[in-house]
Design a protein around this motif. Sequence first.
Motif, PDB file in Angstrom:
ATOM      1  N   PRO A  90       0.814  -1.232   0.000  1.00  0.00           N
ATOM      2  CA  PRO A  90       0.000   0.000   0.000  1.00  0.00           C
ATOM      3  C   PRO A  90       0.842   1.274   0.000  1.00  0.00           C
ATOM      4  O   PRO A  90       0.531   2.228  -0.718  1.00  0.00           O
ATOM      5  N   GLU A  91       1.921   1.296   0.803  1.00  0.00           N
ATOM      6  CA  GLU A  91       2.748   2.513   0.858  1.00  0.00           C
ATOM      7  C   GLU A  91       3.515   2.725  -0.452  1.00  0.00           C
ATOM      8  O   GLU A  91       3.836   3.854  -0.823  1.00  0.00           O
ATOM      9  N   GLU A  92       3.828   1.635  -1.147  1.00  0.00           N
ATOM     10  CA  GLU A  92       4.484   1.753  -2.454  1.00  0.00           C
ATOM     11  C   GLU A  92       3.487   2.247  -3.501  1.00  0.00           C
ATOM     12  O   GLU A  92       3.799   3.131  -4.313  1.00  0.00           O
ATOM     13  N   LYS A  93       2.294   1.675  -3.469  1.00  0.00           N
ATOM     14  CA  LYS A  93       1.257   2.055  -4.431  1.00  0.00           C
ATOM     15  C   LYS A  93       0.931   3.538  -4.299  1.00  0.00           C
ATOM     16  O   LYS A  93       0.639   4.218  -5.296  1.00  0.00           O
ATOM     17  N   ALA A  94       0.998   4.058  -3.074  1.00  0.00           N
ATOM     18  CA  ALA A  94       0.682   5.477  -2.848  1.00  0.00           C
ATOM     19  C   ALA A  94       1.677   6.402  -3.539  1.00  0.00           C
ATOM     20  O   ALA A  94       1.359   7.566  -3.819  1.00  0.00           O
ATOM     21  N   LEU A  95       2.872   5.891  -3.791  1.00  0.00           N
ATOM     22  CA  LEU A  95       3.894   6.703  -4.458  1.00  0.00           C
ATOM     23  C   LEU A  95       3.657   6.823  -5.957  1.00  0.00           C
ATOM     24  O   LEU A  95       4.145   7.761  -6.593  1.00  0.00           O
ATOM     25  N   ILE A  96       2.932   5.866  -6.541  1.00  0.00           N
ATOM     26  CA  ILE A  96       2.689   5.864  -7.983  1.00  0.00           C
ATOM     27  C   ILE A  96       1.621   6.905  -8.307  1.00  0.00           C
ATOM     28  O   ILE A  96       0.463   6.774  -7.923  1.00  0.00           O
ATOM     29  N   LYS A  97       2.019   7.927  -9.038  1.00  0.00           N
ATOM     30  CA  LYS A  97       1.105   9.023  -9.363  1.00  0.00           C
ATOM     31  C   LYS A  97       0.456   8.863 -10.731  1.00  0.00           C
ATOM     32  O   LYS A  97      -0.552   9.525 -11.022  1.00  0.00           O
ATOM     33  N   GLY A  98       1.023   8.029 -11.568  1.00  0.00           N
ATOM     34  CA  GLY A  98       0.451   7.880 -12.891  1.00  0.00           C
ATOM     35  C   GLY A  98       1.190   6.836 -13.706  1.00  0.00           C
ATOM     36  O   GLY A  98       2.228   6.307 -13.301  1.00  0.00           O
ATOM     37  N   ILE A  99       0.634   6.534 -14.870  1.00  0.00           N
ATOM     38  CA  ILE A  99       1.162   5.515 -15.771  1.00  0.00           C
ATOM     39  C   ILE A  99       1.502   6.166 -17.109  1.00  0.00           C
ATOM     40  O   ILE A  99       0.754   7.023 -17.612  1.00  0.00           O
ATOM     41  N   ILE A 100       2.630   5.772 -17.676  1.00  0.00           N
ATOM     42  CA  ILE A 100       3.024   6.216 -19.013  1.00  0.00           C
ATOM     43  C   ILE A 100       3.079   4.990 -19.915  1.00  0.00           C
ATOM     44  O   ILE A 100       3.801   4.025 -19.626  1.00  0.00           O
ATOM     45  N   ILE A 101       2.301   5.018 -20.971  1.00  0.00           N
ATOM     46  CA  ILE A 101       2.325   3.932 -21.957  1.00  0.00           C
ATOM     47  C   ILE A 101       3.270   4.348 -23.070  1.00  0.00           C
ATOM     48  O   ILE A 101       3.085   5.389 -23.714  1.00  0.00           O
ATOM     49  N   ASN A 102       4.281   3.545 -23.303  1.00  0.00           N
ATOM     50  CA  ASN A 102       5.354   3.907 -24.233  1.00  0.00           C
ATOM     51  C   ASN A 102       5.319   3.030 -25.488  1.00  0.00           C
ATOM     52  O   ASN A 102       4.795   1.922 -25.473  1.00  0.00           O
TER      53      ASN A 102
END
Length: 490
Positions: free
Chosen positions: A191-203
């Motif tokens: 959960p604490e790691e997931k909270a750090l993810i602000k968005g996704i970039i599809i490359n």
Amino acid sequence: MEKKVVLKPIMFVGTSSDVGKSVITAGFCRIFKQDGFSPAPFKAQNMSLNSFATPDGFEIGRAQAVQAEAAGISCHTDMNPVLLKPTSDSSSQVVLHGKPVGNMSARDYFKAEGREKLFQEVTASFRRLASDYMPIVLEGAGSISELNLKHRDITNMRMAKEAGAATFLVTDIERGGVFASLYGTMALLEPEEKALIKGIIINKFRGDSALFEEGRVMIEKLCGVPVVGILPYFKDIVIEEEDSVSLKQKLNKASGDKVNIAVILLNRLSNFTDFSRLENDPRASVYYTIDPEEIGKADIIILPGSKNTIEDTIAIKNNGVAQAVMQGFKDGKTIIGICGGYQMLGESIDDPYGIESSISSTAGLGILPVKTILHSEKVTKQSTFRFQELNNECLGYEIHMGETSTEKARPLNFLSDGRVDGYFLNERCWGTYMHGILDNPAVINHLLKPYTDLENIMDYQEFKDLQYNRLADLIRNHLDMKFIYQTLES
């Protein structure tokens, strides 16, 4: 965007290796520079055979040197405090703060003991950078969801947490399975790691990204974070790649009516960025191969650097490559060797201290009258030099553990510090320790002169600067930069 705005660090992590993190990191270094900030790149631990010598004579991963260049600053070991350079399938040379500290097996390196101290070393590097630059642009390594390695992590989410970085997950849609890779990666985070993810970039999206709008909505619903943009697949922007995986996408056959240049695709090929300038020369067709037939079609044959010169020399003797190189030499083709390739062209290579291999000695190809002994002390140095009789000041860098000697001194390069480098057999055959030698127009023109009347005076630094700007434009046009800046200011 005003300079007085304080930005937190930003980090790009991946669903796997080779999803484009290094290039995206370079692009953001250029964007922040353009926007008036003072960015610096950071990768706690890198595994690569592409490395670079810093101005103060230390070694870091080439990707971080490229990112520093995009940021408009000199590179430093704090940008890549740990570098692993594979010498075999199970062992790597460990470079800490720019200097080798020995060879280790993967098992020994990834043991839990000592990892805490190593993490303290990399966080100290990060803090030093953060005191001088803003924002720090961090890059992760491989996949962030390798559960068996997570408790030993010093590179990915543990570093994101330590840095307090706004973190963006990058995936490569071209390889397929984008929904599973993104959802699986997010599902395996704490959960604490997931909270750090602000968005996704599809490359690396091919075609009209508007056709993926439904998929984008599905991904956001599955993963619980926004897709901040879809970057298109591109080939017209030239940014040096970090991984040798990219070699598979390069030419492997002679082609056209240009000057054909065959680079021998060694098992432990290092510093393949030595040929980036040549690849972008309109007079040349550069291809990577171990096919004797394709080597025979080349006008110029280059033996590149290697992280295990003895074993790579034995390999090319066994697969027909050495014979093809020797035949090319007899036929009057141009044969050159760079670093490990220079050693291979000599009479012998000795490794009495087991620096790179368990094999202590092998004969070279015997084309150049030189002998090499590998020593424990590594030379890492940026150099200026004069190439042969030419008056142009050239730039390059040395990264080698070999000392090469001869009884028939015929130096190739004359260095500004009074040293000499390499061996000049004739106009069509020479060897050197100087990486980056082929970035110099005078050397390139000398190399190609027997095969073409055309000259090219491309300013390679200007060319690279244009590529960084084009990359920045591409990212700005396809990512939600307003949202990304908001995550850095909050």
